[in-house]
Write an enzyme that holds these catalytic residues in place. Structure first.
Site, mmCIF file in Angstrom:
data_model
loop_
_atom_site.group_PDB
_atom_site.id
_atom_site.type_symbol
_atom_site.label_atom_id
_atom_site.label_comp_id
_atom_site.label_asym_id
_atom_site.label_seq_id
_atom_site.Cartn_x
_atom_site.Cartn_y
_atom_site.Cartn_z
ATOM 1 N N HIS A 60 21.112 20.529 54.364
ATOM 2 C CA HIS A 60 22.228 21.302 54.074
ATOM 3 C C HIS A 60 23.355 21.329 54.740
ATOM 4 C CE1 HIS A 60 23.966 23.190 50.151
ATOM 5 N NE2 HIS A 60 24.764 23.234 50.469
ATOM 6 N N HIS A 62 27.028 22.272 56.950
ATOM 7 C CA HIS A 62 29.030 21.847 56.868
ATOM 8 C C HIS A 62 29.227 21.255 58.601
ATOM 9 C CE1 HIS A 62 29.152 22.446 52.593
ATOM 10 N NE2 HIS A 62 28.042 23.651 53.134
ATOM 11 N N ASN A 94 32.559 18.404 51.267
ATOM 12 C CA ASN A 94 33.728 19.716 50.952
ATOM 13 C C ASN A 94 34.462 19.832 52.679
ATOM 14 O OD1 ASN A 94 30.717 20.664 51.465
ATOM 15 N ND2 ASN A 94 31.796 22.304 50.277
ATOM 16 N N ASP A 151 29.503 20.186 46.464
ATOM 17 C CA ASP A 151 28.810 21.296 46.955
ATOM 18 C C ASP A 151 30.494 22.336 46.996
ATOM 19 O OD1 ASP A 151 27.093 23.112 48.159
ATOM 20 O OD2 ASP A 151 27.529 22.868 49.687
ATOM 21 N N HIS A 207 20.270 25.836 47.608
ATOM 22 C CA HIS A 207 20.643 27.044 47.465
ATOM 23 C C HIS A 207 20.233 27.664 46.838
ATOM 24 C CE1 HIS A 207 24.504 26.247 45.962
ATOM 25 N NE2 HIS A 207 25.286 25.890 47.712
ATOM 26 N N ASN A 252 28.041 31.706 49.319
ATOM 27 C CA ASN A 252 27.752 31.683 47.945
ATOM 28 C C ASN A 252 27.028 30.438 47.482
ATOM 29 O OD1 ASN A 252 29.079 31.420 45.691
ATOM 30 N ND2 ASN A 252 30.184 29.603 45.557
ATOM 31 N N ASP A 279 22.196 26.260 54.667
ATOM 32 C CA ASP A 279 23.875 25.735 54.027
ATOM 33 C C ASP A 279 24.500 26.269 55.071
ATOM 34 O OD1 ASP A 279 25.916 25.890 52.271
ATOM 35 O OD2 ASP A 279 25.238 27.907 51.844
ATOM 36 N N HIS A 283 32.943 29.040 60.075
ATOM 37 C CA HIS A 283 34.550 29.612 60.213
ATOM 38 C C HIS A 283 34.697 29.946 61.119
ATOM 39 C CE1 HIS A 283 34.325 28.600 55.149
ATOM 40 N NE2 HIS A 283 32.974 29.203 55.829
ATOM 41 N N GLY A 298 30.196 31.865 53.625
ATOM 42 C CA GLY A 298 28.974 31.498 54.469
ATOM 43 C C GLY A 298 29.235 31.580 55.642
HETATM 44 ZN ZN LIG Z 1 27.013 25.017 47.848
#
Ligand SMILES: [Zn+2]
Length: 395
Positions: A60, A62, A94, A151, A207, A252, A279, A283, A298
Site C-alpha cells: 500500500h 502512493h 489514485n 483507495d 489500514h 486517513n 500507506d 505530499h 497522508g
Molecule cells: Zn486508504
C-alpha cells in the site's frame, strides 16, 4: 559473469535464523555457507552486525505518477522504498489517469517500466475513473494488476459486489463518510464482510486503525471467511494522545484512541491483522504546512517502517513474515526466498548502531512524518534486488 559475496549476516530463513555467508552470480544465489572464501568475487559486502531479511514488500504505497509528480515520482518512490529495505511495492490507483482499463493502465505502467528499480505492481481501480459509479474494466485488469481498490474513497455496496465477483483481490479502503471516525471505518467494514460472506472471494482490509474493526476481522477469520488485513506502524505506535497540531499527524484514517492503538497492536501480534503496509502517502511541504486542521491527509512511511517496528521490540523473524513473505503471498507477488537457485532478493539491517530519523535525508519527495527526530535501530545497510544493489548506505 558478476560474482558477489555477502559475508557474516544473521539470516532470517523461513522457519529458522542462522549466521552465514551468501554468494551469488548475476543476481542468482549460488551458495549459502559458513566462511566462504572471499577469493574470486567481484564484490564482497561485510554484513557483520546485520540481520538479513528477504526483500520487504509494501502492498500500500502512493507513488503519485502519473498525475501528481510534484508529490512523488516512480523514481523517487522506488528509491525511498529501496532505502527502507523494500524490493516490491503495490501502488494505489489514485492517479491521473486512474488505472481502470487498457489505455489508463498502460499510462500507469509507462513510468514504472522506465524508472522502477524495484518490483512495482500497480493496483487497478474498482470503479471507472475511480468515480464510484460504474465498475472498471475488470476483464482487462484481471491478470494485469495484483488487486483492485478505490483507495481514498469507499464504494457503494453494488460496486463492492461487482468487485468481489471480479476474480481479483479487493483491497478495501473502509470508510463510510456518513459517520465520524472510527465508526466510518468499522461500519463500512461490517457491510463488506457481509458481502464477503455471500461471495466467499478474497478480501483485504486496508489500514485498519480501530478496536471494533480488529474485532470484526477476528470474528470473520474465525468463521473462515477469506479475509486478510493490514495496519501501519503509526496505528501501532501512536494514538490521539500523541497528536500535535501539525500536518505530520494528519492521515486517513486518523490516529485512534489509546484503546484503539492497544487493540491494533494486539491484533497485529496475534495475526488478526496479517501484515504491515505503510500507506506511504507523500505530499508537498506546502500541502502539509497547514497545521492539523488545514493539512491534507497522508504521511510518508517507506523509509522508517522497519526500523520503527524493530526498535519497538518486534523480532526480525516476525517482521520477515509480516513485511515480506505474507504480503507477497496475499497479493500474489514474486516470492523472495533466500535459497540457492533463487533470485538474489534481500535486505541487510544494522542491529548494533542507532540512527536519527531526519526527513531532510529522505529519498522520497515527501517529508511529513510524526517520527522525525526519533533515535532508532535497524537502519538499512544494503538492499539487493537481482543483479542490482538498489540501496547501499553511504553510497
Ligand atoms: Zn486508504
Amino acid at each position: 559473469m558478476k560474482k558477489r559475496l555477502f559475508k557474516g549476516a544473521t539470516v532470517c530463513f523461513e522457519g529458522y535464523t542462522e549466521y552465514c555467508d551468501i554468494a551469488d552470480a548475476d543476481g542468482v544465489i549460488t551458495e549459502i555457507g559458513s566462511n566462504i572464501s572471499s577469493e574470486g568475487y567481484d564484490a564482497v559486502y561485510d554484513l557483520r552486525n546485520c540481520i538479513l531479511l528477504p526483500g520487504l514488500a509494501d502492498v500500500h504505497v502512493h507513488f503519485r505518477e502519473p498525475g501528481y509528480s510534484y508529490k512523488e515520482t516512480v523514481s523517487t518512490g522506488s528509491l525511498a522504498a529501496a532505502k527502507g529495505g523494500y524490493t516490491a511495492v503495490c501502488t494505489m490507483p489514485n492517479l491521473s489517469p486512474a488505472p481502470d482499463g487498457e489505455d489508463t493502465l498502460k499510462e500507469v505502467l509507462a513510468p514504472i517500466e522506465r524508472e522502477g528499480r524495484i518490483k512495482i505492481y500497480p493496483i487497478g481501480t474498482i470503479s471507472k475513473g475511480r468515480k464510484g459509479v460504474l465498475p472498471a474494466d475488470y476483464g482487462y485488469l484481471k491478470g494485469r494488476v495484483c488487486a483492485i481498490s478505490d483507495d481514498g474513497d469507499g464504494v457503494n455496496a453494488e460496486l463492492m459486489e461487482a468487485a468481489l465477483q471480479s476474480g481479483m483481490l479487493v483491497a478495501s479502503h473502509c470508510e463510510d463518510k456518513a459517520y465520524p471516525h472510527p465508526e466510518a471505518e468499522w461500519r463500512y467494514l461490517e457491510r463488506d464482510l457481509e458481502l464477503v460472506r455471500k461471495y466467499r472471494t478474497p478480501y483485504h482490509a486496508c489500514h485498519i486503525s480501530c478496536k471494533k474493526s480488529v474485532e470484526l476481522i477476528r470474528a470473520a477469520k474465525a468463521e473462515g471467511l477469506p479475509v486478510t488485513a493490514e495496519t501501519a506502524p503509526h496505528y501501532i505506535l501512536l494514538s490521539t494522545e500523541d497528536r500535535k497540531d501539525s500536518g505530520d499527524y494528519k492521515m486517513n484514517p486518523p490516529l485512534g484512541t489509546p484503546e484503539d492503538m492497544e487493540a491494533v497492536k494486539r491484533g497485529f501480534e496475534d495475526g488478526t491483522l496479517d501484515i504491515i503496509a505503510t500507506d506511504h502517502a507523500p505530499h508537498s511541504a506546502k500541502e502539509k504546512s497547514g497545521g492539523y486542521a488545514a493539512s491534507v491527509n497522508g504521511i510518508v512511511g517507506l523509509e522508517t517502517a522497519f526500523a520503527l517496528l524493530y526498535t519497538n521490540g518486534y523480532s526480525p523473524e516476525m517482521l520477515a513474515e509480516r513485511m515480506s513473505r505474507l504480503p507477497r503471498r496475499i497479493f500474489g507477488l514474486e516470492p523472495a526466498q533466500i535459497k540457492v537457485g533463487e533470485k538474489t532478493n534481500f535486505t541487510a539491517f544494522d542491529t548494533v548502531n542507532t540512527f536519527t530519523v531526519d526527513p531532510e535525508c529522505f529519498l522520497s519527495k515527501g517529508r511529513s512524518t510524526p517520527f522525525a527526530g526519533l533515535e532508532l535501530k535497524g537502519e538499512t545497510i544494503l538492499t539487493v534486488y537481482g543483479k542490482e544493489v538498489v540501496y547501499e548506505k553511504n553510497r
